[in-house]
Design an enzyme around this catalytic site. Sequence first.
Site, PDB file in Angstrom:
ATOM      1  N   HIS A  70       0.831  -1.206   0.000  1.00 45.39           N
ATOM      2  CA  HIS A  70       0.000   0.000   0.000  1.00 45.39           C
ATOM      3  C   HIS A  70       0.865   1.256   0.000  1.00 45.39           C
ATOM      4  O   HIS A  70       0.987   1.953   1.002  1.00 45.39           O
ATOM      5  CB  HIS A  70      -0.965  -0.007   1.195  1.00 45.39           C
ATOM      6  CG  HIS A  70      -2.044  -1.042   1.069  1.00 45.39           C
ATOM      7  ND1 HIS A  70      -2.046  -2.198   1.818  1.00 45.39           N
ATOM      8  CD2 HIS A  70      -3.131  -1.095   0.259  1.00 45.39           C
ATOM      9  CE1 HIS A  70      -3.110  -2.923   1.472  1.00 45.39           C
ATOM     10  NE2 HIS A  70      -3.782  -2.279   0.529  1.00 45.39           N
ATOM     11  N   ASN A  71       1.465   1.517  -1.164  1.00 43.11           N
ATOM     12  CA  ASN A  71       2.369   2.652  -1.329  1.00 43.11           C
ATOM     13  C   ASN A  71       1.956   3.431  -2.580  1.00 43.11           C
ATOM     14  O   ASN A  71       0.936   3.117  -3.202  1.00 43.11           O
ATOM     15  CB  ASN A  71       3.809   2.150  -1.428  1.00 43.11           C
ATOM     16  CG  ASN A  71       3.960   1.089  -2.512  1.00 43.11           C
ATOM     17  OD1 ASN A  71       3.386   1.201  -3.595  1.00 43.11           O
ATOM     18  ND2 ASN A  71       4.713   0.041  -2.220  1.00 43.11           N
ATOM     19  N   TYR A  73       3.110   3.409  -5.519  1.00 41.05           N
ATOM     20  CA  TYR A  73       3.081   2.622  -6.761  1.00 41.05           C
ATOM     21  C   TYR A  73       1.714   1.940  -6.934  1.00 41.05           C
ATOM     22  O   TYR A  73       1.171   1.890  -8.027  1.00 41.05           O
ATOM     23  CB  TYR A  73       4.243   1.617  -6.793  1.00 41.05           C
ATOM     24  CG  TYR A  73       5.543   2.331  -7.107  1.00 41.05           C
ATOM     25  CD1 TYR A  73       5.991   2.447  -8.420  1.00 41.05           C
ATOM     26  CD2 TYR A  73       6.290   2.943  -6.105  1.00 41.05           C
ATOM     27  CE1 TYR A  73       7.159   3.140  -8.728  1.00 41.05           C
ATOM     28  CE2 TYR A  73       7.456   3.647  -6.397  1.00 41.05           C
ATOM     29  CZ  TYR A  73       7.881   3.744  -7.713  1.00 41.05           C
ATOM     30  OH  TYR A  73       9.025   4.454  -8.025  1.00 41.05           O
TER      31      TYR A  73
END
Length: 340
Positions: A70-71, A73
Amino acid sequence: GEEDLGPVGRLAEEITWDFDLFSKSKLELECYVIDVYRATGLASRFQIGEDALRRFVSDVQRSYHDNPFHNFYHAFSVFQVTYLLITQTQARHLLRDTDLLAALTAALCHDADHPGVSNDFLIHSGSPLSLLYNDVSVLENHHCRTAFEAVLADERGIFRGLTLHEKSEVRRAIVSAILATDMRHHASYVSRMRIVAEAHTADPESHVALDIDKEQDRQLLVDVLVHCADLSGQAMAHGLAKEWGKRVLEEFRQQTVLEQRRGLPTLPFMMDLDDPLKQATTQKNFISFVVEPLWKVFCSVFPEVSHLRDNLTLNLEAYRAEEEALIAASKGAAAGGSTD
């Protein structure tokens, strides 16, 4: 420094299904996002200045943590897929400009400030966020609030050019779409889309059974576009699907370590994720029971993107084969060991 965006649409047209996002820096991805707002005509239609857009995208990007999955990207990927789904299907004829603006913005912001643990973890650990939101869609409420903090942080912000009515329409649509990413609504969205699909199948000559003049139809579509995009990792080509799968399992594994340390319960599907067999089985089940039913019904309404359903099938077969090979290998090892 300020990246040069070049002519409108130059970056946006590079965004295809096999766009290699992992080869880009976060700053480069910010430029792709900005160019999509320009190329779709949303920036000019809603008088969103380039500076305001840059500040907004940069604020949102910085709100994401460096979690395994969950970033930023993942956020970019969900934005990318939402953009492609809209531009490559009939969806673009079933949405108004405000819906388009809401869908793309919700996609970009849908996991803003994600702490890298699940709602269950936040609730079981009695976190301040779970108290704030009374254990209901804790993360999704928080992502939504974080998104609007980025939107509103700037009096020269991206929604400045909208009329009061447009502002409230866009806000309502974004809130709905981000809250719709809570997996507890998944089954209900699958069944609501199934109704749309069945109306379509009953009369194949007809258009998609959604009415652009009905707000609830447009909202259903915005919610489903973002939810599908959020669950699109395994509908990508196998190399990309494996990379996303590896990342999400690593984030789960890190959560189980925290849970054990704090004596919190762990969900069965998150246990033993260091084991390659458990990894293959988890991916297989995730596609079979969660992702495939959603994409199947989406692709029956929007056959223009049915290659995504084909990718899912291929990825499912690959995980199944991997699972069988690992089971065979462990049986072989056991049999080999017992002859000594």
